[in-house]
Design a protein around this motif. Structure first.
Motif, short mmCIF file in Angstrom:
data_model
loop_
_atom_site.label_atom_id
_atom_site.label_comp_id
_atom_site.label_asym_id
_atom_site.label_seq_id
_atom_site.Cartn_x
_atom_site.Cartn_y
_atom_site.Cartn_z
N ASP A 101 0.86 -1.18 0.00
CA ASP A 101 0.00 0.00 0.00
C ASP A 101 0.91 1.24 0.00
N PRO A 120 -16.25 -0.70 6.45
CA PRO A 120 -15.52 -0.95 7.69
C PRO A 120 -16.46 -0.83 8.90
N ASN A 127 -13.68 1.09 -1.86
CA ASN A 127 -12.31 1.54 -1.59
C ASN A 127 -11.80 2.26 -2.83
#
Ligand code: KDO
Length: 330
Positions: free
Chosen positions: A39, A174, A212
């Protein structure tokens, strides 16, 4: 409440371990994140932050939530079990509800707007509260990217134009209230799930989709188990570099400055890398067979904004802050 319990825990931690670091010892900086090692935020911290503080600090990253579960990092820093994390406004909102303003759909406009907001005096009382009540310093703002709706269903089955088209779609979000609210505001049926479970959740069909930014969809290979991405841009998402106040206070003024500068430099490097990936990845994803398209973004924006303003989701926002954030926009 969670906050009251944490205040006690922080006080205890401060009493027990004050003075642990000496000037000669390298201070250990354990960083935990659910993000992968590849990431861009992880890469920036490892390649820009770590070397800049290496004279006095040993940066020890833990990826994929292998040290601390997603959402528990702030608590771990407060109790002295962790020194750093990449936290979110949504996580901070579980302690300080007013942080939900930074987690609200269609508020931040782009990466630069996030930086202007973070550096503006409007942020000072927010930062101060986190420092005073949780023992956590927010050093810099990192750019995660524009979040979009990414579904298993192909477009002939579900064509996402307006929030109505997401009715009944089990969208993984989330697991905090602020995230779940956003999923609902998009018109979907939000399902909480930890980030590390999302690939399997999509592969097995226990959820229909997830949201996302494109770099995350590619980095975590969600494209292998999904068929379409509707470019809703519903949240220009950010994270804060969170740092233990106790550890920060144990450093010399020069080291403190180096830590802050290193976090800001890493955030800038990660931001540029993430923006570049966002620009490049549509064609990659199309090459992998996904439909990537723009829905009626105005319909999503109007619906999402109405959900926040017409419910008590905005009840904890301090007077005038939304106007100040908007004034820093384009
Ligand atoms: C996610 O769980 O979808 C999310 O994108 C939420 C962010 O706040 C951030 O925590 C991120 O996961 C992780 O860092 C993994 O990329």
């Amino acid at each position: 409440t969670r906050r009251a319990a944490m205040a006690t825990a922080t006080a205890l931690a401060l009493t027990v371990s004050a003075g642990a670091a000496t000037a000669q010892d390298k201070v250990t900086l354990r960083m935990s994140t659910p993000a992968t090692e590849t990431d861009q935020r992880s890469v920036a911290l490892a390649e820009v932050f770590a070397p800049a503080v290496a004279d006095f600090a040993d940066y020890q990253p833990h990826y994929n939530a292998s040290l601390v579960a997603q959402g528990s990092e702030l608590e771990s820093i407060a109790t002295g079990d962790l020194e750093m994390s990449i936290t979110s406004a949504q996580e901070l909102a579980t302690f300080f509800p007013e942080f939900s303003i930074f987690a609200t759909g269609y508020v931040h406009q782009d990466a630069e707007h996030q930086v202007r907001v973070f550096n503006d005096p409007l942020m000072d009382p927010f930062k101060q509260k986190v420092e005073d009540e949780l023992g956590v310093k927010l050093l810099a703002v990192m750019y995660l990217g524009r979040r979009h709706v990414n579904l298993r269903q192909c477009r002939d089955e579900v064509d996402v134009q307006t929030p109505d088209d997401l009715a009944g779609i089990n969208l993984r979000m989330p697991g905090t209230d602020a995230w779940q609210f956003l999923g609902k505001a998009l018109g979907a049926n939000p399902t909480p799930m930890a980030f590390t479970e999302v690939y399997t959740g999509l592969a097995t069909g226990s959820v229909d989709g997830q949201d996302n930014p494109l770099p995350t969809v590619v980095d975590s290979k969600f494209y292998e188990v999904t068929c379409q991405i509707a470019l809703t841009s519903h949240l220009v998402d950010l994270n804060y570099v969170a740092f233990s106040k106790e550890v920060f206070d144990s450093l010399t003024p020069e080291q403190q400055q180096a830590v802050t500068d290193a976090a800001v430099a890493a955030a800038e490097s990660g931001r540029q890398a993430q923006l570049q990936k966002e620009a490049d990845l549509v064609s990659f994803l199309e090459g992998e067979g996904l439909s990537v398209y723009e829905p009626d973004v105005a319909a999503f924006r109007n619906h999402v904004q109405a959900q926040y303003l017409n419910t008590d989701a905005s009840a904890d926002w301090p007077e005038g802050v939304l106007d100040k954030i908007n004034a820093l926009g384009n």
